[in-house]
Design a protein around this motif. Structure first.
Motif, PDB file in Angstrom:
ATOM      1  N   GLU A 171       0.878  -1.317  -0.028  1.00 61.54           N
ATOM      2  CA  GLU A 171      -0.124   0.035   0.141  1.00 61.54           C
ATOM      3  C   GLU A 171       0.781   1.437   0.032  1.00 61.54           C
ATOM      4  OE1 GLU A 171      -3.520   0.680   0.455  1.00 61.54           O
ATOM      5  OE2 GLU A 171      -4.045  -1.438   0.318  1.00 61.54           O
ATOM      6  N   ALA A 172       2.037   1.190   0.763  1.00 61.36           N
ATOM      7  CA  ALA A 172       2.766   2.691   0.885  1.00 61.36           C
ATOM      8  C   ALA A 172       3.617   2.631  -0.485  1.00 61.36           C
ATOM      9  CB  ALA A 172       3.855   2.155   1.946  1.00 61.36           C
ATOM     10  N   ILE A 201       2.318   2.072  -3.414  1.00 61.27           N
ATOM     11  CA  ILE A 201       1.483   2.726  -4.208  1.00 61.27           C
ATOM     12  C   ILE A 201       1.362   4.271  -4.102  1.00 61.27           C
ATOM     13  CG2 ILE A 201      -0.962   2.793  -5.009  1.00 61.27           C
ATOM     14  CD1 ILE A 201      -1.072  -0.254  -4.622  1.00 61.27           C
ATOM     15  N   ARG A 202       1.239   4.395  -2.687  1.00 60.80           N
ATOM     16  CA  ARG A 202       1.189   5.732  -2.418  1.00 60.80           C
ATOM     17  C   ARG A 202       2.368   6.777  -2.886  1.00 60.80           C
ATOM     18  NH1 ARG A 202      -1.016   3.765   2.428  1.00 60.80           N
ATOM     19  NH2 ARG A 202       0.902   4.074   3.443  1.00 60.80           N
ATOM     20  N   GLU A 203       3.517   5.948  -2.745  1.00 61.29           N
ATOM     21  CA  GLU A 203       4.712   6.951  -2.934  1.00 61.29           C
ATOM     22  C   GLU A 203       4.706   6.992  -4.255  1.00 61.29           C
ATOM     23  OE1 GLU A 203       7.610   4.309  -1.266  1.00 61.29           O
ATOM     24  OE2 GLU A 203       7.095   4.646   0.889  1.00 61.29           O
ATOM     25  N   GLY A 205       2.562   7.960  -6.140  1.00 58.98           N
ATOM     26  CA  GLY A 205       1.392   8.924  -6.477  1.00 58.98           C
ATOM     27  C   GLY A 205       0.023   8.399  -6.855  1.00 58.98           C
ATOM     28  N   GLY A 206      -0.136   7.013  -6.602  1.00 60.91           N
ATOM     29  CA  GLY A 206      -1.390   6.277  -6.706  1.00 60.91           C
ATOM     30  C   GLY A 206      -1.572   5.864  -8.280  1.00 60.91           C
ATOM     31  N   ARG A 262      -8.517  -2.938   2.395  1.00 63.70           N
ATOM     32  CA  ARG A 262      -7.148  -2.749   1.780  1.00 63.70           C
ATOM     33  C   ARG A 262      -6.215  -3.940   1.357  1.00 63.70           C
ATOM     34  NH1 ARG A 262      -8.227   2.252   0.942  1.00 63.70           N
ATOM     35  NH2 ARG A 262      -5.908   2.310   0.296  1.00 63.70           N
ATOM     36  N   GLN A 303      -4.756  -6.418  -3.450  1.00 70.19           N
ATOM     37  CA  GLN A 303      -5.276  -5.111  -3.270  1.00 70.19           C
ATOM     38  C   GLN A 303      -6.765  -5.148  -2.880  1.00 70.19           C
ATOM     39  OE1 GLN A 303      -4.669  -2.088  -6.011  1.00 70.19           O
ATOM     40  NE2 GLN A 303      -2.926  -3.024  -6.964  1.00 70.19           N
ATOM     41  N   THR A 337      -8.487  -0.079  -1.827  1.00 69.37           N
ATOM     42  CA  THR A 337      -7.246   0.249  -2.543  1.00 69.37           C
ATOM     43  C   THR A 337      -7.766   0.362  -3.942  1.00 69.37           C
ATOM     44  OG1 THR A 337      -6.220  -1.492  -0.996  1.00 69.37           O
ATOM     45  CG2 THR A 337      -4.939  -0.483  -2.877  1.00 69.37           C
ATOM     46  N   GLU A 394      -9.352   3.674  -5.160  1.00 67.39           N
ATOM     47  CA  GLU A 394      -8.559   4.861  -5.175  1.00 67.39           C
ATOM     48  C   GLU A 394      -7.724   5.150  -6.518  1.00 67.39           C
ATOM     49  OE1 GLU A 394      -6.083   4.455  -1.914  1.00 67.39           O
ATOM     50  OE2 GLU A 394      -7.568   5.111  -0.324  1.00 67.39           O
TER      51      GLU A 394
END
Length: 245
Positions: free
Chosen positions: A118-119, A121-123, A125-126, A152, A183, A187, A190
């Motif tokens: 998950e982190a 994916i966030r890093e 930028g999605g 999640r 996922q 998730t 998003e």
């Protein structure tokens, strides 16, 4: 309401989706693509590979995240999704393997490894565009019926029907893993765009329930009705039970 595109064939559907992805990569070289496995997205990957080659589209900065991975297969197993993604996506499209991530499918997969995914994916930028298939039960990724819409990335137990559906990729159903890292629906939702592909009469009921039925956790794919930019791309057979076509 989701946009529904009905193509004559799976090849035509794949070409439509590939064109959309190629145009977005050309406009945004650091595009983040969510990739699905199985037979359904293969026409998209083949058409996209052709566009990348013939139009000289730069993909060296494209990132990709896989939806899911079996848990417990030996490293390098040909049906592990890390191998499938490398074989069917990374090499044909010419992506940088270092920019492609697949959930941890080792026997040690746990909350920590799922949180790390998950982190990542966030890093990045999605996800800009997430490709999806749909299972006979209406599942997306390995989110089986009953999965919470805010779920999640996590390790899940596979339904027996899902294992039967996927047994064609193995010597027998006994070889199909019982668990997977996937996922979550939360998730998936998003991602900035969702594109669900489905072909054949065997997917018609699941498609109809996902597109025109009630939004319910009993049909995980019905969550796409909640997304502002979801597109359903199907062939005539998969569209056969839709009332509003």
């Amino acid at each position: 309401m989701s946009e529904v595109i009905i193509a004559k064939t799976a090849d035509e559907a794949g070409a439509v989706v590939a064109r959309r992805i190629a145009d977005q990569i050309a406009a945004s070289p650091s595009f983040v693509l969510g990739v699905a496995t199985g037979s359904t997205p293969l026409t998209t990957y083949r058409a996209l590979a052709d566009l990348i080659r013939t139009e000289s589209i730069a993909v060296d900065a494209v990132r990709a995240f896989a939806l899911d991975e079996y848990v417990g297969l030996p490293a390098g197993h040909p049906e592990g999704y890390a191998s499938v993604v490398a074989r069917e996506v990374v090499r044909p499209l010419g992506l940088d393997p270092q920019l492609v991530r697949v959930p941890d499918g080792s026997a040690e997969a746990d909350e920590a490894s799922c949180a790390a995914y998950e982190a990542a994916i966030r890093e990045a930028g999605g996800v800009d565009l997430q490709l999806l298939g749909i299972g006979s039960t209406g599942h997306i990724g390995f989110n089986e019926p009953g999965s919470a819409f805010d779920s999640r990335t996590r390790v899940t137990e596979l339904a027996e029907s899902t294992r039967r559906d996927n047994a064609r990729f193995f010597d027998s159903i006994d070889d199909v893993p019982t668990h997977a890292a996937t996922q979550g629906i939360g998730t998936i939702l998003e991602a900035r765009q969702l594109v669900l592909l489905a072909f054949g009469e065997s997917k018609a009921q699941a498609v109809a329930r996902a597109v025109e039925g009630p939004v319910t956790e009993d049909v995980p794919a019905s969550a796409l009705q909640l997304h502002p930019h979801a597109t359903i791309v199907i062939d005539e057979a998969a569209a056969s039970l839709l009332q509003g076509r």
